[in-house]
Design a protein around this motif. Sequence first.
Motif, PDB file in Angstrom:
ATOM      1  N   TRP A  11       6.180   3.458 125.347  1.00  0.00           N
ATOM      2  CA  TRP A  11       6.130   4.677 126.167  1.00  0.00           C
ATOM      3  C   TRP A  11       7.494   4.919 126.814  1.00  0.00           C
ATOM      4  N   ASN A  12       8.056   3.866 127.418  1.00  0.00           N
ATOM      5  CA  ASN A  12       9.350   3.989 128.085  1.00  0.00           C
ATOM      6  C   ASN A  12      10.483   4.274 127.104  1.00  0.00           C
ATOM      7  N   ASN A  13      10.304   3.876 125.847  1.00  0.00           N
ATOM      8  CA  ASN A  13      11.304   4.158 124.811  1.00  0.00           C
ATOM      9  C   ASN A  13      11.104   5.530 124.169  1.00  0.00           C
ATOM     10  N   GLY A  14      10.087   6.253 124.614  1.00  0.00           N
ATOM     11  CA  GLY A  14       9.834   7.589 124.087  1.00  0.00           C
ATOM     12  C   GLY A  14       9.008   7.623 122.818  1.00  0.00           C
ATOM     13  N   SER A  15       8.469   6.485 122.399  1.00  0.00           N
ATOM     14  CA  SER A  15       7.634   6.415 121.191  1.00  0.00           C
ATOM     15  C   SER A  15       6.167   6.594 121.585  1.00  0.00           C
ATOM     16  N   MET A  16       5.818   7.819 121.924  1.00  0.00           N
ATOM     17  CA  MET A  16       4.490   8.103 122.463  1.00  0.00           C
ATOM     18  C   MET A  16       3.370   7.734 121.495  1.00  0.00           C
ATOM     19  N   GLU A  17       3.543   8.063 120.226  1.00  0.00           N
ATOM     20  CA  GLU A  17       2.477   7.791 119.258  1.00  0.00           C
ATOM     21  C   GLU A  17       2.205   6.294 119.157  1.00  0.00           C
ATOM     22  N   ARG A  18       3.264   5.504 119.056  1.00  0.00           N
ATOM     23  CA  ARG A  18       3.100   4.040 119.000  1.00  0.00           C
ATOM     24  C   ARG A  18       2.505   3.515 120.307  1.00  0.00           C
ATOM     25  N   ALA A  19       2.968   4.064 121.427  1.00  0.00           N
ATOM     26  CA  ALA A  19       2.457   3.637 122.727  1.00  0.00           C
ATOM     27  C   ALA A  19       0.957   3.891 122.817  1.00  0.00           C
ATOM     28  N   LEU A  20       0.539   5.073 122.418  1.00  0.00           N
ATOM     29  CA  LEU A  20      -0.879   5.425 122.504  1.00  0.00           C
ATOM     30  C   LEU A  20      -1.735   4.529 121.620  1.00  0.00           C
ATOM     31  N   LYS A  21      -1.216   4.148 120.455  1.00  0.00           N
ATOM     32  CA  LYS A  21      -1.966   3.234 119.590  1.00  0.00           C
ATOM     33  C   LYS A  21      -2.182   1.896 120.291  1.00  0.00           C
ATOM     34  N   HIS A  22      -1.131   1.388 120.943  1.00  0.00           N
ATOM     35  CA  HIS A  22      -1.272   0.134 121.692  1.00  0.00           C
ATOM     36  C   HIS A  22      -2.273   0.296 122.840  1.00  0.00           C
ATOM     37  N   PHE A  23      -2.169   1.409 123.559  1.00  0.00           N
ATOM     38  CA  PHE A  23      -3.078   1.630 124.690  1.00  0.00           C
ATOM     39  C   PHE A  23      -4.529   1.763 124.222  1.00  0.00           C
ATOM     40  N   ILE A  24      -4.742   2.400 123.086  1.00  0.00           N
ATOM     41  CA  ILE A  24      -6.112   2.538 122.561  1.00  0.00           C
ATOM     42  C   ILE A  24      -6.682   1.162 122.223  1.00  0.00           C
TER      43      ILE A  24
ATOM     44  N   LEU B   2      -3.855   6.282 128.830  1.00  0.00           N
ATOM     45  CA  LEU B   2      -4.445   7.235 127.885  1.00  0.00           C
ATOM     46  C   LEU B   2      -4.780   8.547 128.588  1.00  0.00           C
ATOM     47  N   LYS B   3      -5.210   8.434 129.831  1.00  0.00           N
ATOM     48  CA  LYS B   3      -5.494   9.638 130.616  1.00  0.00           C
ATOM     49  C   LYS B   3      -4.218  10.467 130.772  1.00  0.00           C
ATOM     50  N   HIS B   4      -3.111   9.780 131.071  1.00  0.00           N
ATOM     51  CA  HIS B   4      -1.834  10.497 131.173  1.00  0.00           C
ATOM     52  C   HIS B   4      -1.480  11.160 129.841  1.00  0.00           C
ATOM     53  N   GLY B   5      -1.687  10.426 128.759  1.00  0.00           N
ATOM     54  CA  GLY B   5      -1.411  10.983 127.434  1.00  0.00           C
ATOM     55  C   GLY B   5      -2.247  12.211 127.142  1.00  0.00           C
ATOM     56  N   TYR B   6      -3.512  12.150 127.539  1.00  0.00           N
ATOM     57  CA  TYR B   6      -4.403  13.292 127.338  1.00  0.00           C
ATOM     58  C   TYR B   6      -3.943  14.480 128.184  1.00  0.00           C
ATOM     59  N   LEU B   7      -3.634  14.218 129.454  1.00  0.00           N
ATOM     60  CA  LEU B   7      -3.208  15.296 130.347  1.00  0.00           C
ATOM     61  C   LEU B   7      -1.879  15.913 129.923  1.00  0.00           C
ATOM     62  N   GLU B   8      -1.033  15.108 129.279  1.00  0.00           N
ATOM     63  CA  GLU B   8       0.262  15.614 128.800  1.00  0.00           C
ATOM     64  C   GLU B   8       0.144  16.266 127.422  1.00  0.00           C
ATOM     65  N   GLY B   9      -1.052  16.221 126.838  1.00  0.00           N
ATOM     66  CA  GLY B   9      -1.272  16.881 125.564  1.00  0.00           C
ATOM     67  C   GLY B   9      -0.841  16.092 124.341  1.00  0.00           C
ATOM     68  N   VAL B  10      -0.574  14.794 124.500  1.00  0.00           N
ATOM     69  CA  VAL B  10      -0.165  13.987 123.347  1.00  0.00           C
ATOM     70  C   VAL B  10      -1.322  13.166 122.781  1.00  0.00           C
ATOM     71  N   LEU B  11      -2.473  13.226 123.421  1.00  0.00           N
ATOM     72  CA  LEU B  11      -3.676  12.546 122.938  1.00  0.00           C
ATOM     73  C   LEU B  11      -4.807  13.561 122.913  1.00  0.00           C
ATOM     74  N   SER B  12      -5.513  13.619 121.803  1.00  0.00           N
ATOM     75  CA  SER B  12      -6.591  14.601 121.678  1.00  0.00           C
ATOM     76  C   SER B  12      -7.781  14.216 122.554  1.00  0.00           C
ATOM     77  N   LYS B  13      -8.575  15.216 122.856  1.00  0.00           N
ATOM     78  CA  LYS B  13      -9.789  15.007 123.638  1.00  0.00           C
ATOM     79  C   LYS B  13     -10.722  14.033 122.924  1.00  0.00           C
ATOM     80  N   GLU B  14     -10.824  14.173 121.608  1.00  0.00           N
ATOM     81  CA  GLU B  14     -11.704  13.314 120.818  1.00  0.00           C
ATOM     82  C   GLU B  14     -11.239  11.857 120.855  1.00  0.00           C
ATOM     83  N   ASP B  15      -9.930  11.651 120.692  1.00  0.00           N
ATOM     84  CA  ASP B  15      -9.397  10.282 120.724  1.00  0.00           C
ATOM     85  C   ASP B  15      -9.550   9.665 122.111  1.00  0.00           C
ATOM     86  N   PHE B  16      -9.338  10.484 123.144  1.00  0.00           N
ATOM     87  CA  PHE B  16      -9.501   9.988 124.512  1.00  0.00           C
ATOM     88  C   PHE B  16     -10.962   9.608 124.763  1.00  0.00           C
ATOM     89  N   ALA B  17     -11.885  10.457 124.337  1.00  0.00           N
ATOM     90  CA  ALA B  17     -13.317  10.179 124.528  1.00  0.00           C
ATOM     91  C   ALA B  17     -13.734   8.926 123.766  1.00  0.00           C
TER      92      ALA B  17
END
Length: 146
Positions: free
Chosen positions: A74-87, A101-116
């Motif tokens: 996340w800190n390196n800007g690799s949001m997709e990789r970060a979200l996979k680790h967080f999931i 993951l909540k932050h990712g969802y609110l920032e629009g980088v994680l879908s509602k379905e993936d967050f749920a």
Amino acid sequence: MGIRRYPEGDYGSAFGYLNKAARVGDASAHSQLARMFMNGHGVGKDKKKAVYHLEEAAIAGHPTARHNLGAIEWNNGSMERALKHFIIAANLGDDNSVDMLKHGYLEGVLSKEDFAAALRAHQAAVDATKSPQRDAAEKARGEGIK
């Protein structure tokens, strides 16, 4: 033993014990070694070694190590990789990963379905750790064994 030595500031002994435990695959030892290398406690700061130990711990199922890998990405800007680790960490019951993951969802980088889906998996992991015996042990620990 190494995990006891670390908070006492006995980093040399902690490193020795943790290194032995890590060589036989102890996930917590790998996670603690990562912390030592990341912070330079008793060893020189070495991000590569820290990440190596986090990866070893994460592969062994250590949720906090998996979360920390996500934080690095996340800190390196690799949001997709970060979200996979967080999931993955959330699926193992890590609360901090749910927050990320909540932050990712609110920032629009994680879908509602993936967050749920991650929330449902997190809840299942948390529920799997509940039992009457565990509740009784927690209560006894809080009251002190008599």
